[in-house]
Design a protein around this motif. Structure first.
Motif, short mmCIF file in Angstrom:
data_model
loop_
_atom_site.label_atom_id
_atom_site.label_comp_id
_atom_site.label_asym_id
_atom_site.label_seq_id
_atom_site.Cartn_x
_atom_site.Cartn_y
_atom_site.Cartn_z
N ILE A 230 47.47 -7.03 -35.29
CA ILE A 230 46.63 -5.97 -34.72
C ILE A 230 47.51 -4.76 -34.42
N GLY A 231 47.04 -3.60 -34.83
CA GLY A 231 47.69 -2.34 -34.49
C GLY A 231 46.74 -1.48 -33.67
N VAL A 232 47.25 -0.85 -32.62
CA VAL A 232 46.42 0.00 -31.76
C VAL A 232 46.98 1.42 -31.77
N ILE A 233 46.12 2.37 -32.09
CA ILE A 233 46.48 3.78 -31.94
C ILE A 233 45.75 4.31 -30.71
N SER A 234 46.50 4.92 -29.80
CA SER A 234 45.88 5.35 -28.56
C SER A 234 46.64 6.54 -27.98
N SER A 235 46.01 7.17 -26.97
CA SER A 235 46.62 8.32 -26.31
C SER A 235 46.13 8.38 -24.87
N GLY A 236 46.82 9.19 -24.06
CA GLY A 236 46.39 9.40 -22.68
C GLY A 236 46.31 8.10 -21.90
N VAL A 237 45.40 8.09 -20.92
CA VAL A 237 45.30 6.91 -20.06
C VAL A 237 44.75 5.71 -20.84
N ALA A 238 44.07 5.95 -21.97
CA ALA A 238 43.56 4.84 -22.78
C ALA A 238 44.71 3.96 -23.27
N TYR A 239 45.86 4.56 -23.51
CA TYR A 239 47.05 3.78 -23.92
C TYR A 239 47.45 2.81 -22.81
N GLN A 240 47.41 3.27 -21.55
CA GLN A 240 47.75 2.39 -20.42
C GLN A 240 46.76 1.23 -20.32
N TYR A 241 45.48 1.53 -20.53
CA TYR A 241 44.47 0.48 -20.47
C TYR A 241 44.70 -0.55 -21.58
N ALA A 242 45.00 -0.05 -22.79
CA ALA A 242 45.24 -0.96 -23.92
C ALA A 242 46.45 -1.86 -23.64
N LYS A 243 47.51 -1.29 -23.07
CA LYS A 243 48.70 -2.07 -22.74
C LYS A 243 48.38 -3.14 -21.70
N GLU A 244 47.49 -2.79 -20.75
CA GLU A 244 47.12 -3.77 -19.73
C GLU A 244 46.36 -4.95 -20.34
N VAL A 245 45.57 -4.69 -21.36
CA VAL A 245 44.77 -5.75 -21.99
C VAL A 245 45.60 -6.57 -22.98
N PHE A 246 46.35 -5.90 -23.85
CA PHE A 246 47.03 -6.60 -24.94
C PHE A 246 48.50 -6.91 -24.65
N GLY A 247 49.10 -6.19 -23.73
CA GLY A 247 50.53 -6.41 -23.46
C GLY A 247 51.37 -6.23 -24.71
N ASP A 248 52.30 -7.17 -24.94
CA ASP A 248 53.18 -7.09 -26.11
C ASP A 248 52.69 -7.94 -27.27
N THR A 249 51.39 -8.25 -27.28
CA THR A 249 50.87 -9.11 -28.37
C THR A 249 50.43 -8.30 -29.59
N VAL A 250 50.37 -6.99 -29.47
CA VAL A 250 49.96 -6.15 -30.60
C VAL A 250 50.95 -4.99 -30.74
N SER A 251 50.88 -4.31 -31.86
CA SER A 251 51.74 -3.14 -32.07
C SER A 251 50.97 -1.87 -31.72
N TYR A 252 51.72 -0.84 -31.29
CA TYR A 252 51.09 0.40 -30.84
C TYR A 252 51.67 1.61 -31.56
N LEU A 253 50.80 2.56 -31.86
CA LEU A 253 51.24 3.93 -32.17
C LEU A 253 50.76 4.77 -31.00
N LYS A 254 51.67 5.12 -30.13
CA LYS A 254 51.33 5.87 -28.93
C LYS A 254 51.45 7.36 -29.23
N LEU A 255 50.33 8.07 -29.09
CA LEU A 255 50.30 9.49 -29.42
C LEU A 255 50.38 10.34 -28.15
N GLY A 256 51.42 11.14 -28.07
CA GLY A 256 51.54 12.10 -26.96
C GLY A 256 51.23 13.50 -27.41
N PHE A 257 51.48 13.79 -28.70
CA PHE A 257 51.15 15.08 -29.30
C PHE A 257 49.96 14.82 -30.23
N THR A 258 48.76 15.22 -29.81
CA THR A 258 47.54 14.75 -30.48
C THR A 258 46.78 15.81 -31.27
N TYR A 259 47.29 17.02 -31.32
CA TYR A 259 46.76 17.96 -32.29
C TYR A 259 47.81 18.99 -32.67
#
Length: 591
Positions: A230-259
């Motif tokens: 599973i790969g998760v692309i996320s940004s903002g506070v949604a990234y924190q929520y995703a980390k709380e749910v999945f922890g280190d069980t999935v890979s992330y592309l964390k976007l800080g520069f989104t446009y």
């Protein structure tokens, strides 16, 4: 040094560390505390409350053109007000770095709409950053200034409620003092005449290509490799929520520069994972662009685009798992509708308006929106900041042109009058409608937490200044019939309404009394007094008619056993509205 800060405090600290010297804003939840904290850096930054967001943005862009690093902040609907100069300034570009914050409010806790202002970045072609906690918020202000100056663009930082108001650790650094940039007259850059704008339009497109290259290279967008099923692309506070749910069980592309989005990096990430989720709050801003580039992903099929996101929603919708929760009995919960505070100077106004027949009351944004709710129920419409006066004008024109005798009363607060009500009142005078405008002057910007405005005579940094006189302004706008009254005296309010509704010309009633929660200045103590009395029910006289309860004061209740009204002395401020309503004079004032 490390410090625990809210996102708003961290943004203010970033403004300080980035060497910004001019900042402006109009208060609005959840952005208000940003400028309040910027204003504390009095030796290094000029921080101002502007009459509205457009003026805040324009004053900041002027400071940028003059060569200073500048900043403007506002809530999501405030960006609508500032949109006109924002789109034009996107064309001209900056001189000193220009950073603006849009504080969006998923869940509509205190706004009239729920909107995802990331689309403004795409629409106006701006660089955009999205912090997910306070530490990132501070650092991204500094990055945004650099991006603004390097790419000649506005840098938009999109915050949301939880990032604004939640706290996390922030590493404090020294301020970066930068000299003022030289300003050189250049109408081919700063004058948006059609022939020039056509050339600037091409430059904007070239800028966006450079920004996309930057987006693919910047460490603001980074990958955290874990399991690749599973790969998760996320940004903002949604990234924190995703980390709380999945922890280190999935890979992330964390976007800080989104446009613009780092589409090359997104494609590389998508190629490595079996299933790709896009987890973002509100609209499918990232998801739409990914799918438009032919990349398969799951987004709003699982994550709703309405309301504030949280880990529970992600866990339930993607993993089909529920949080453990306590059983509650909804029948035991006491419904408490929002209401005006005890002692609010607006209560008498809405009480008297509620008794009138054959009128339409156009309301506005602020505490006075509560006049629409029971038991006062006197307001018909609430649209947006400043709309009450001009909407009332339009309605009055229709009634008059259709030979209806229905009258229109427009209600607006003092801060909102300065924000965008003045132009509406000028329209009333100029285009000759016959409305009654009531300006509820409670001597402060009430709902957002008591910020000063042009009518208070105090600046954002605590300096005494010119106090704008509402009555003088109203007359200057062309209104000849003006009364200023004490709204705590119901007979004054009634007489003023009778007078205004009988006129065949537009009129203004100014109700002048400080907000019940406001700390009064020495000047206000001289004008309004400093003593607060309380009221008490004489049970031997009370007939249990509940008339006093119709004022909607939260200090009042009714004892069902004794069948008598009761006043909570810890809440009462002695406004005496209830005692004026009581038909048997059963409520006395205690000194």
């Amino acid at each position: 040094m490390k410090k625990l800060m809210t996102g708003n405090e961290a943004i203010a600290r970033g403004v300080y560390e980035a060497g910004i010297t001019f900042a402006a804003a109009y208060p609005g939840t959840p952005s208000t505390e940003i400028l309040e904290n910027v204003a504390l850096y009095k030796d290094d930054i000029v921080a101002e409350w502007a009459p509205n967001e457009k003026v805040a943005f324009e004053s900041a862009l002027g400071a940028s053109i003059a060569g200073a690093r500048t900043f403007a902040s506002m809530k999501q609907v405030g960006v609508n007000v500032a949109a006109d100069p924002m789109f034009s300034f996107s064309y001209t570009g900056v001189n000193g770095g220009f950073v603006m914050v849009s504080a969006d409010e998923p869940g509509i806790h205190s706004s009239q709409t729920e909107q995802d202002n990331r689309y403004y970045a795409k629409f106006a072609k701006l660089a955009m950053l999205e912090p997910s906690d306070s530490g990132e918020a501070k650092e991204m202000v500094k990055e945004a200034v650099k991006i603004s100056e390097e790419f000649d663009t506005i840098a938009l930082i999109r915050m949301t409620t939880r990032v604004c108001h939640s706290k996390s650790i922030v590493e404090l650094n020294e301020r970066c003092n930068v000299p003022l940039k030289n300003y050189t007259k250049n109408i081919n850059k700063y004058a948006t005449m059609p022939a020039i704008s056509m050339k600037l339009r091409v430059k904007v497109e070239d800028r966006m290509k450079k920004l996309e290259k930057f987006s693919n290279e910047t460490p603001l967008n980074y990958i955290e490799w874990n399991d690749k099923k599973i790969g998760v692309i996320s940004s903002g506070v949604a990234y924190q929520y995703a980390k709380e749910v999945f922890g280190d069980t999935v890979s992330y592309l964390k976007l800080g520069f989104t446009y613009p989005l780092p589409m090359d990096k997104i494609k590389s990430f998508a190629d490595e994972v079996d299933t790709l989720y896009v987890i973002e709050e509100l609209e499918p801003f990232i998801e739409e662009q990914i799918k438009a580039n032919g990349i398969d992903c799951i987004g709003k099929d699982k994550i709703p685009n309405v309301g504030e996101l949280n880990p529970h929603i992600i866990r339930k919708n993607i993993l089909d798992k529920e949080n453990d929760s306590l059983d509650t009995d909804a029948n035991k919960l006491i419904p408490r509708p929002p209401t005006l505070c005890a002692g609010c100077p607006h209560r008498g106004v809405f009480y008297e308006l509620g008794k009138r027949k054959n009128i339409m009351v156009t309301g506005d944004i602020g505490c006075y929106g509560l006049g629409a709710l029971p038991p006062l129920s006197s307001v018909d419409t609430i649209i947006c900041m400043g709309a009450s006066v001009s909407a009332g004008h339009g309605a009055a024109k229709v009634y008059r042109n259709n030979n209806s005798d229905k009258k229109v009363v427009s209600v607006i607060g003092d801060s909102t009058f300065f924000h965008s009500g003045m132009t509406g009142l000028l329209d009333v005078a100029y285009n000759q409608s016959n409305t009654v405008t009531i300006i509820l002057d409670n001597r402060i910007t009430g709902m957002t937490g008591h910020q000063d405005h042009p009518g208070t005579g105090i600046t954002a940094q605590g300096q005494e200044t010119l106090e704008a006189d509402i009555e003088v302004i109203v007359k200057a706008l062309g209104i000849r019939n003006v009364k200023t009254i004490n709204p705590l005296r119901l007979n004054e309010m009634k007489e003023a309404l009778d007078w205004a509704l009988d006129l065949n010309e537009p009129s203004v009633i100014i109700t002048r009394w400080p907000c019940a929660l406001k700390r009064r200045t020495e000047k206000e103590k001289n004008e309004f007094g400093s003593r607060f009395d309380i009221c008490k029910v004489n049970e031997s006289i009370c007939i249990g008619c509940k008339k006093c309860l119709s004022t909607g004061c939260p200090a009042l209740s009714f004892n069902l056993e004794d069948k008598k009204a009761v006043i909570n002395e810890n809440m009462c401020l002695g406004c005496e509205i209830c005692s004026q309503v009581c038909p048997v004079n059963a409520i006395d004032t205690i000194k």
